[in-house]
Design an enzyme around this catalytic site. Structure first.
Site, PDB file in Angstrom:
ATOM      1  NE  ARG A   1      -4.120  -1.546  -0.062  1.00 40.87           N
ATOM      2  CZ  ARG A   1      -5.196  -1.885   0.512  1.00 40.87           C
ATOM      3  NH1 ARG A   1      -5.652  -0.979   1.624  1.00 40.87           N
ATOM      4  NH2 ARG A   1      -6.140  -2.714   0.128  1.00 40.87           N
TER       5      ARG A   1
ATOM      6  NE  ARG B   1      -7.568   5.391   2.450  1.00 40.04           N
ATOM      7  CZ  ARG B   1      -8.350   4.629   3.092  1.00 40.04           C
ATOM      8  NH1 ARG B   1      -9.563   5.196   3.462  1.00 40.04           N
ATOM      9  NH2 ARG B   1      -8.088   3.458   3.684  1.00 40.04           N
TER      10      ARG B   1
ATOM     11  NE  ARG C   1      -9.693   7.551  -2.488  1.00 42.64           N
ATOM     12  CZ  ARG C   1     -10.697   7.851  -1.706  1.00 42.64           C
ATOM     13  NH1 ARG C   1     -10.547   9.290  -0.892  1.00 42.64           N
ATOM     14  NH2 ARG C   1     -11.604   6.972  -1.325  1.00 42.64           N
TER      15      ARG C   1
ATOM     16  CG  ASP D   1      -8.879  -3.102  -4.657  1.00 43.06           C
ATOM     17  OD1 ASP D   1      -8.285  -2.582  -3.625  1.00 43.06           O
ATOM     18  OD2 ASP D   1      -9.783  -3.945  -4.289  1.00 43.06           O
TER      19      ASP D   1
ATOM     20  CE1 TYR E   1     -12.810  -7.795   1.072  1.00 44.29           C
ATOM     21  CE2 TYR E   1     -11.366  -9.359   0.407  1.00 44.29           C
ATOM     22  CZ  TYR E   1     -11.769  -8.199   1.159  1.00 44.29           C
ATOM     23  OH  TYR E   1     -10.832  -7.673   2.129  1.00 44.29           O
TER      24      TYR E   1
HETATM   25  O1  1CP Z   1      -0.017   0.610  -2.942  1.00 45.23           O
HETATM   26  C1  1CP Z   1      -0.239  -0.772  -3.272  1.00 45.23           C
HETATM   27  O2  1CP Z   1      -0.315  -1.749  -2.291  1.00 45.23           O
HETATM   28  C2  1CP Z   1      -1.058  -1.214  -4.695  1.00 45.23           C
HETATM   29  C3  1CP Z   1      -2.372  -0.987  -4.647  1.00 45.23           C
HETATM   30  C4  1CP Z   1      -3.239  -1.963  -3.754  1.00 45.23           C
HETATM   31  C5  1CP Z   1      -2.978  -3.411  -3.768  1.00 45.23           C
HETATM   32  C6  1CP Z   1      -2.075  -4.325  -3.890  1.00 45.23           C
HETATM   33  C7  1CP Z   1      -4.686  -1.614  -3.385  1.00 45.23           C
HETATM   34  C8  1CP Z   1      -5.047  -0.357  -3.482  1.00 45.23           C
HETATM   35  N1  1CP Z   1      -5.355  -2.722  -2.841  1.00 45.23           N
HETATM   36  C9  1CP Z   1      -4.406  -3.725  -2.952  1.00 45.23           C
HETATM   37  C10 1CP Z   1      -4.888  -5.084  -2.608  1.00 45.23           C
HETATM   38  C11 1CP Z   1      -5.930  -5.448  -1.850  1.00 45.23           C
HETATM   39  N2  1CP Z   1      -7.257  -4.759  -1.960  1.00 45.23           N
HETATM   40  C12 1CP Z   1      -5.982  -6.313  -0.856  1.00 45.23           C
HETATM   41  C13 1CP Z   1      -5.004  -7.429  -0.494  1.00 45.23           C
HETATM   42  C14 1CP Z   1      -3.886  -6.761   0.358  1.00 45.23           C
HETATM   43  C15 1CP Z   1      -4.754  -6.335   1.721  1.00 45.23           C
HETATM   44  O3  1CP Z   1      -4.925  -7.550   2.645  1.00 45.23           O
HETATM   45  O4  1CP Z   1      -4.642  -5.059   2.162  1.00 45.23           O
HETATM   46  C16 1CP Z   1      -7.328  -6.430  -0.280  1.00 45.23           C
HETATM   47  C17 1CP Z   1      -8.151  -7.432   0.646  1.00 45.23           C
HETATM   48  C18 1CP Z   1      -8.253  -5.464  -0.920  1.00 45.23           C
HETATM   49  C19 1CP Z   1      -9.623  -5.181  -0.881  1.00 45.23           C
HETATM   50  C20 1CP Z   1      -9.715  -3.979  -0.522  1.00 45.23           C
HETATM   51  N3  1CP Z   1      -9.481  -2.688  -1.295  1.00 45.23           N
HETATM   52  C21 1CP Z   1      -9.817  -3.054   1.005  1.00 45.23           C
HETATM   53  C22 1CP Z   1     -10.054  -4.090   2.194  1.00 45.23           C
HETATM   54  C23 1CP Z   1     -11.503  -4.030   2.410  1.00 45.23           C
HETATM   55  C24 1CP Z   1     -11.842  -5.002   3.644  1.00 45.23           C
HETATM   56  O5  1CP Z   1     -12.677  -4.421   4.644  1.00 45.23           O
HETATM   57  O6  1CP Z   1     -11.470  -6.387   3.660  1.00 45.23           O
HETATM   58  C25 1CP Z   1      -9.996  -1.764   0.732  1.00 45.23           C
HETATM   59  C26 1CP Z   1     -10.090  -0.821   1.881  1.00 45.23           C
HETATM   60  C27 1CP Z   1      -9.835  -1.354  -0.481  1.00 45.23           C
HETATM   61  C28 1CP Z   1      -9.591  -0.060  -1.142  1.00 45.23           C
HETATM   62  C29 1CP Z   1      -8.187   0.250  -1.638  1.00 45.23           C
HETATM   63  N4  1CP Z   1      -7.638  -0.624  -2.496  1.00 45.23           N
HETATM   64  C30 1CP Z   1      -6.219   0.126  -2.679  1.00 45.23           C
HETATM   65  C31 1CP Z   1      -6.135   1.249  -1.928  1.00 45.23           C
HETATM   66  C32 1CP Z   1      -5.167   2.466  -1.842  1.00 45.23           C
HETATM   67  C33 1CP Z   1      -7.598   1.405  -0.958  1.00 45.23           C
HETATM   68  C34 1CP Z   1      -7.907   2.599  -0.253  1.00 45.23           C
HETATM   69  C35 1CP Z   1      -8.823   3.306  -1.212  1.00 45.23           C
HETATM   70  C36 1CP Z   1      -9.114   4.776  -0.813  1.00 45.23           C
HETATM   71  O7  1CP Z   1      -9.866   5.219  -0.142  1.00 45.23           O
HETATM   72  O8  1CP Z   1      -8.298   5.786  -1.412  1.00 45.23           O
END
Ligand code: 1CP
Length: 343
Positions: free
Chosen positions: A24, A28, A37, A74, A151
């Site tokens: 990540r 943010r 964003r 994502d 999911y």
């Molecule tokens: O910088 C990076 O790492 C690259 C981008 C990236 C990656 C590899 C994002 C951006 N998401 C992911 C993978 C991802 N997405 C995973 C696997 C890794 C982990 O366990 O964190 C998972 C489970 C998700 C699903 C997801 N997307 C969640 C979790 C939800 C939950 O309640 O279980 C969330 C909050 C997101 C949104 C997201 N994805 C990425 C970002 C930066 C964000 C936040 C979005 C924002 O508000 O800007």
């Protein structure tokens, strides 16, 4: 012979200073991410805007000089391309339409039909492979089938993956078919990322830790092994990182059982344990606790040095044990990198 340090570690080389990137790393906690964003409108619009997605991928590379960039996208874009509805509730997280029946699985699009929707992601990869500094490795990624299925079945993130476990025990045929559909689509999705310029791919199995015993073998190990063997058949020599988060003892032998070149380790296990039981069979990535990016100070320096020291005798890519959180302080990231590179 490549000079990219991430690729050297993935090939099994023990380097004097471990290469470093951070889960990540585009996110943010960075003001420049929040600005881009806002420009995109919302998170999904950012993912599908190739120029802006490439921009946020590059931001942490410019600011910190990480050794790898990870494609900004994502894991839930693949279910969306397969036909699931996907949206993000502000302040809560992702929401999807749910799939709990065989009819629901059969109504998903065939895997050949996913690429129209995902074309902007491949374009982001192409932009990045042109624009990244020569020494920076580009990592593509997807969710592992079990995590993506949790999911798709629940329609949201869950603490214990209850709905997916319930479907697994009440309707095994539907559950297994869904896993297979995701597995085959993931192979094609990652293969397209590689054709577009991704040099490494990573499989995120964030919820692997809730699979126990035979279920871990059937739904964490086997789909990962299938994806890796299919990808390596199409792209000989492609390095793959697997992240079966919170697998505990399941980390032992995971690389050999799946064909992964590197196992990413979360911070529920100590680096000393992981060095002894996992790094003995190859490259590991990890595993500083993400809270140090919030709290900083002497604890951060001490624990960073501890991770570097524990993994010093074998191939290692320095990373956090999970993603950096939005409340992290970018100065702490800089201090972590300085500590790793000065160790
Ligand atoms: O910088 C990076 O790492 C690259 C981008 C990236 C990656 C590899 C994002 C951006 N998401 C992911 C993978 C991802 N997405 C995973 C696997 C890794 C982990 O366990 O964190 C998972 C489970 C998700 C699903 C997801 N997307 C969640 C979790 C939800 C939950 O309640 O279980 C969330 C909050 C997101 C949104 C997201 N994805 C990425 C970002 C930066 C964000 C936040 C979005 C924002 O508000 O800007």
């Amino acid at each position: 012979m490549t000079t990219k340090t991430i690729l050297r570690a993935l090939a099994g080389e023990t380097l004097p200073t471990p290469p470093i990137w951070m889960m990540r790393q585009a996110g943010r906690y960075l003001p420049e991410y929040r600005a881009t964003r806002a420009q995109a409108g919302d998170f999904l619009s950012l993912c599908y805007n190739s120029d802006l997605a490439a921009e946020v991928t590059l931001q942490p590379i410019r600011r910190f000089g990480f050794d790898a960039a990870i494609l900004f996208a994502d894991i839930l874009l693949l279910p969306q391309a397969l036909g699931a509805d996907l949206w993000f509730e502000t302040g809560e997280g992702p929401r999807l339409s749910t799939i709990t029946t065989m009819e629901g699985v059969r109504a998903l699009k065939p895997k050949d039909a996913i690429h129209d929707k995902l074309a902007p992601i491949y374009e982001t990869v192409r932009i990045l492979s042109r624009e990244l500094p020569a020494q920076t490795t580009l990592i593509g990624f997807a969710g592992a089938p079990w995590t993506v299925a949790t999911y798709m079945i629940a329609g949201r993130g869950t603490k214990d993956q209850g709905p997916a476990h319930a479907l697994k025990s009440t309707d095994r045929a539907t559950f297994s078919t869904l896993i297979d559909v995701i597995t085959e689509a993931t192979i094609d999705y990652l293969s397209m990322q590689v054709q577009a310029g991704a040099e490494v791919v990573k499989l995120f199995d964030s919820w692997a830790g809730s699979l126990k015993g035979q279920d871990f073998t059937d739904f964490a190990v086997k789909p990962t092994a299938r994806i890796i063997s299919a990808l390596k058949a199409k792209h000989p020599g492609l390095p793959v990182i697997a992240f079966p988060r919170e697998a505990g003892d399941g980390y032992i032998g995971f690389a050999a059982a799946t064909g992964a070149d590197c196992v990413a380790i979360d911070n529920s296990v100590t680096p000393e344990w992981a060095a002894e039981h996992v790094q003995v069979s190859g490259c590991v990535q990890g595993n500083l606790a993400p809270h140090h990016m919030v709290t900083g100070g002497d604890d951060l320096v001490r624990e960073t040095l501890r991770v570097v020291k524990a993994f010093r005798k074998g191939p290692h890519i320095f990373n956090l044990g999970h993603g950096i959180t939005p409340d992290a302080n970018p100065d702490n990231v800089a201090l972590m990198i300085e500590t790793v590179r000065g160790a």
